[in-house]
Design an enzyme around this catalytic site. Structure first.
Site, PDB file in Angstrom:
ATOM      1  N   CYS A   2       0.833  -1.201   0.000  1.00 14.74           N
ATOM      2  CA  CYS A   2       0.000   0.000   0.000  1.00 14.74           C
ATOM      3  C   CYS A   2       0.873   1.259   0.000  1.00 14.74           C
ATOM      4  CB  CYS A   2      -0.980  -0.035   1.171  1.00 14.74           C
ATOM      5  SG  CYS A   2      -2.368   1.120   0.986  1.00 14.74           S
ATOM      6  N   HIS A  44      -3.645  -4.960   0.913  1.00  8.48           N
ATOM      7  CA  HIS A  44      -3.130  -5.442   2.201  1.00  8.48           C
ATOM      8  C   HIS A  44      -3.254  -6.967   2.273  1.00  8.48           C
ATOM      9  CE1 HIS A  44      -2.494  -1.620   4.348  1.00  8.48           C
ATOM     10  NE2 HIS A  44      -3.474  -1.172   3.577  1.00  8.48           N
ATOM     11  N   GLU A  94      -2.091  -8.866   4.521  1.00  6.57           N
ATOM     12  CA  GLU A  94      -2.058  -9.340   5.905  1.00  6.57           C
ATOM     13  C   GLU A  94      -3.440  -9.472   6.535  1.00  6.57           C
ATOM     14  OE1 GLU A  94      -1.303  -4.864   5.950  1.00  6.57           O
ATOM     15  OE2 GLU A  94      -0.741  -6.603   4.753  1.00  6.57           O
ATOM     16  N   SER A 106      -0.082 -12.807  38.485  1.00 10.07           N
ATOM     17  CA  SER A 106      -1.504 -12.454  38.524  1.00 10.07           C
ATOM     18  C   SER A 106      -2.396 -13.676  38.405  1.00 10.07           C
ATOM     19  CB  SER A 106      -1.829 -11.492  37.379  1.00 10.07           C
ATOM     20  OG  SER A 106      -1.717 -12.157  36.130  1.00 10.07           O
ATOM     21  N   GLY A 107      -1.840 -14.776  37.919  1.00 10.31           N
ATOM     22  CA  GLY A 107      -2.651 -15.944  37.619  1.00 10.31           C
ATOM     23  C   GLY A 107      -3.094 -15.984  36.175  1.00 10.31           C
ATOM     24  N   GLY A 108      -2.793 -14.909  35.420  1.00  8.41           N
ATOM     25  CA  GLY A 108      -3.098 -14.884  33.999  1.00  8.41           C
ATOM     26  C   GLY A 108      -2.058 -15.650  33.199  1.00  8.41           C
ATOM     27  N   VAL A 109      -2.318 -15.807  31.915  1.00  8.04           N
ATOM     28  CA  VAL A 109      -1.439 -16.609  31.060  1.00  8.04           C
ATOM     29  C   VAL A 109      -0.053 -15.980  30.940  1.00  8.04           C
ATOM     30  CG1 VAL A 109      -1.108 -17.507  28.722  1.00  8.04           C
ATOM     31  CG2 VAL A 109      -3.373 -17.571  29.764  1.00  8.04           C
ATOM     32  N   ASP A 110       0.018 -14.664  30.728  1.00  8.64           N
ATOM     33  CA  ASP A 110       1.308 -14.025  30.461  1.00  8.64           C
ATOM     34  C   ASP A 110       2.265 -14.148  31.638  1.00  8.64           C
ATOM     35  OD1 ASP A 110       0.068 -13.312  28.126  1.00  8.64           O
ATOM     36  OD2 ASP A 110      -0.318 -11.240  28.729  1.00  8.64           O
ATOM     37  N   SER A 111       1.822 -13.723  32.826  1.00  7.04           N
ATOM     38  CA  SER A 111       2.724 -13.768  33.980  1.00  7.04           C
ATOM     39  C   SER A 111       3.039 -15.205  34.368  1.00  7.04           C
ATOM     40  CB  SER A 111       2.125 -13.004  35.171  1.00  7.04           C
ATOM     41  OG  SER A 111       0.959 -13.642  35.662  1.00  7.04           O
ATOM     42  N   SER A 112       2.094 -16.120  34.145  1.00 13.44           N
ATOM     43  CA  SER A 112       2.325 -17.526  34.498  1.00 13.44           C
ATOM     44  C   SER A 112       3.373 -18.161  33.595  1.00 13.44           C
ATOM     45  CB  SER A 112       1.012 -18.313  34.412  1.00 13.44           C
ATOM     46  OG  SER A 112       0.060 -17.805  35.317  1.00 13.44           O
TER      47      SER A 112
END
Length: 519
Positions: free
Chosen positions: A86, A176, A178, A229-235
């Protein structure tokens, strides 16, 4: 810039809203790539990064405007394949001696169809039906291609929809590839990276081994604190760091009293029992709920929670002797967004609850083992590390927790009602096999009571709203189209089983104009 040993692809960002999608498509092909705003890309930078190929993104500007964004002119002599998309096509044409014009009835926005004009290696697998659906978004158009280029595809509004200089491996498209609206776009990227000689060795198994080495080199024999935190990222970050340095890691799990049903028990049990990670469980629910008492403004609630979280985390972290590093689950989109394309201010939609001020305040150095990954890659890494799919596939949960699903004042009674209703709703979604189709689902308890009838008696209880959305990245979202039967069955269960609710509604607002969360 990453120190990865993998082949790199450089994406020069000219400000397109979908630049991150380019990176995601490439990562899906096991190709390591980085996005950098055009104003930061000098030839010294390019030589240091040593990319095997370069992609120019789209952008909102007009190349006909004086001072509009450009790539470094010398990059065309660097000797690697380049793909312009583009605006990227238009600046490539302009910088190499072609010509771009504005408007004049050739603008295209939305679905379009490209027809072929000759054969081109990057288009292998295209035009099997004689034409290809693409997504256009351009006001300007290429009026004259640069010397050495030929035309390989046209559309009604873009006579030079696909152009290439095959001798230099320069490719340029007006559309585009993508976005999902270009159904065969991934094939174009696959052909491009194949022609550029990428080995496709960017895997989560390789990343895991590489990051373990990096963490060990960075940390040495020092200690690391991780806010869990118990979330996916920090775990995932915690488990990866623990695999690298073992008991040098201590996690601090702050329980602010705003978690879902049984969540604190499950998180503590998983990390202590299954992974044997040193964990401080800081139950500070009385402190948080006390400070939130009487507060109804959503921004005030977020700021109270954010400040208290930092204070509590620091208090418990200070008990860990010899800690020099703070681990955070920063993801690549966070890194990209922290380097603003324009450098200009933006409107604050909602304050984000994080520990952004902690490293400086505590004098700690950062360990961010996920900063090169997108969310789907974090989940893939979690699977590589042995986390169960039931955990990896969990819906996003906000840092302020149930506080922002409880509009108005927060009380312990309302939180307990909300926990029970939310647990039933999620149970219903799982029983019907819908959980993995939904980006996020939750209940919000509304700051209004309604009259109802149960048996022969009158009730005056809270109303609640069920929310479920589909999304790719959380930036935009549509409501999930539950059947009326599902909604009726779920509402009946909640009203019958949860004391304190006598009315259920379903929120069918998309984002935009609404946000996913209620506050």
């Amino acid at each position: 810039m990453s120190q990865t040993s993998h082949d790199r692809l450089l994406i020069i960002d000219f400000g397109s809203q979908v630049t991150q999608l380019i990176a995601r498509r490439l990562r899906e092909l096991n190709v390591y790539c980085e996005i950098h705003p055009y104003q930061n890309v000098t030839m010294d930078f390019v030589r240091e990064m040593a990319p095997r190929a370069v992609i120019f993104s789209g952008g909102p500007d007009s190349v006909t405007r004086e001072g509009s964004p450009r790539a470094p002119q010398e990059i065309f002599d660097y000797g690697v394949p380049i793909l312009g998309i583009c605006y990227g096509q238009q600046t490539m044409m302009t910088q190499l001696g072609g010509r771009v014009e504005s408007g004049h009835g050739t603008a295209e926005f939305g679905r379009a169809y490209v027809t072929p004009k000759g054969t081109l290696d990057i288009l292998d697998g295209w035009f099997t039906d004689g034409r290809e659906q693409v997504w256009m978004s351009h006001g300007d158009h290429v009026a004259e291609i640069a010397p050495g280029f030929e035309v390989y595809g046209t559309s009604p509004g873009a006579p030079f929809a696909i152009t290439a200089d095959t001798s230099r491996h320069f490719y340029a498209v007006q559309f585009h590839p993508e976005v999902h609206h270009t159904p065969n776009g991934a094939k174009l990227y696959e052909n491009f990276v194949r022609l550029a000689g990428f080995k496709g060795d960017w895997t989560m198994g390789a990343y895991r081994e590489e990051m373990i080495r990096t963490i060990r080199e960075q940390v040495g024999d020092k200690k690391v604190i991780c806010g869990l935190s118990g979330g996916v990222d920090s775990s995932v970050a915690a488990i990866l760091i623990h695999e690298a340095i073992g008991d040098q890691l201590t996690c601090v799990f702050v329980d602010h009293g705003l978690l879902r049903k049984n969540e604190a028990t499950e998180v503590v049990g998983m990390f202590r029992d299954n992974y044997n990670i040193q964990l401080i469980h800081a139950d500070e629910s009385d402190l948080f709920l006390g400070e939130l008492d009487g507060q109804s403004d959503p921004e005030t609630k977020r700021k109270i929670i954010g400040k208290l979280f930092i204070d509590v985390f620091q208090k418990h972290a200070d008990t860990i002797e010899g800690a020099e590093f703070l681990a955070q689950g920063t993801l690549y989109p966070d890194v990209i967004e922290s380097v603003s394309f324009s450098g200009g201010p933006s409107v604050t939609i909602k304050s984000h609850h994080n520990v952004g001020g902690l490293p400086e305040k505590m004098g700690l150095k950062l360990v961010e083992p996920l900063r090169e990954l997108f969310k789907d890659e974090v989940r893939a890494l979690g699977r590589e590390l042995g986390l169960p799919q039931s955990f990896i596939g969990r819906h996003p949960f906000p840092g302020p927790g149930l506080a922002i699903r409880c509009p108005g004042e927060i009380t312990r009674e309302k939180l307990e009602i909300l926990r029970e209703a939310d647990a039933i709703y999620i149970d219903q979604i799982r029983k019907h096999g819908l959980y993995d189709e939904i980006w996020q689902a939750f209940v919000a308890i509304l700051p209004v009571r309604t009259v109802g009838v149960m048996g022969d008696g009158r009730t005056y209880d809270y109303a609640c709203a069920l929310r479920a959305v589909t999304s790719v990245d959380g930036m935009t979202a549509d409501y999930y189209p539950f059947t009326h039967e599902f909604l009726g069955e779920t509402a009946t269960r909640i009203i019958n089983e949860v004391k304190g609710i006598n009315r259920c509604t379903y929120d069918i607002t998309s984002k935009p104009p609404g946000t996913i969360e209620w506050e």
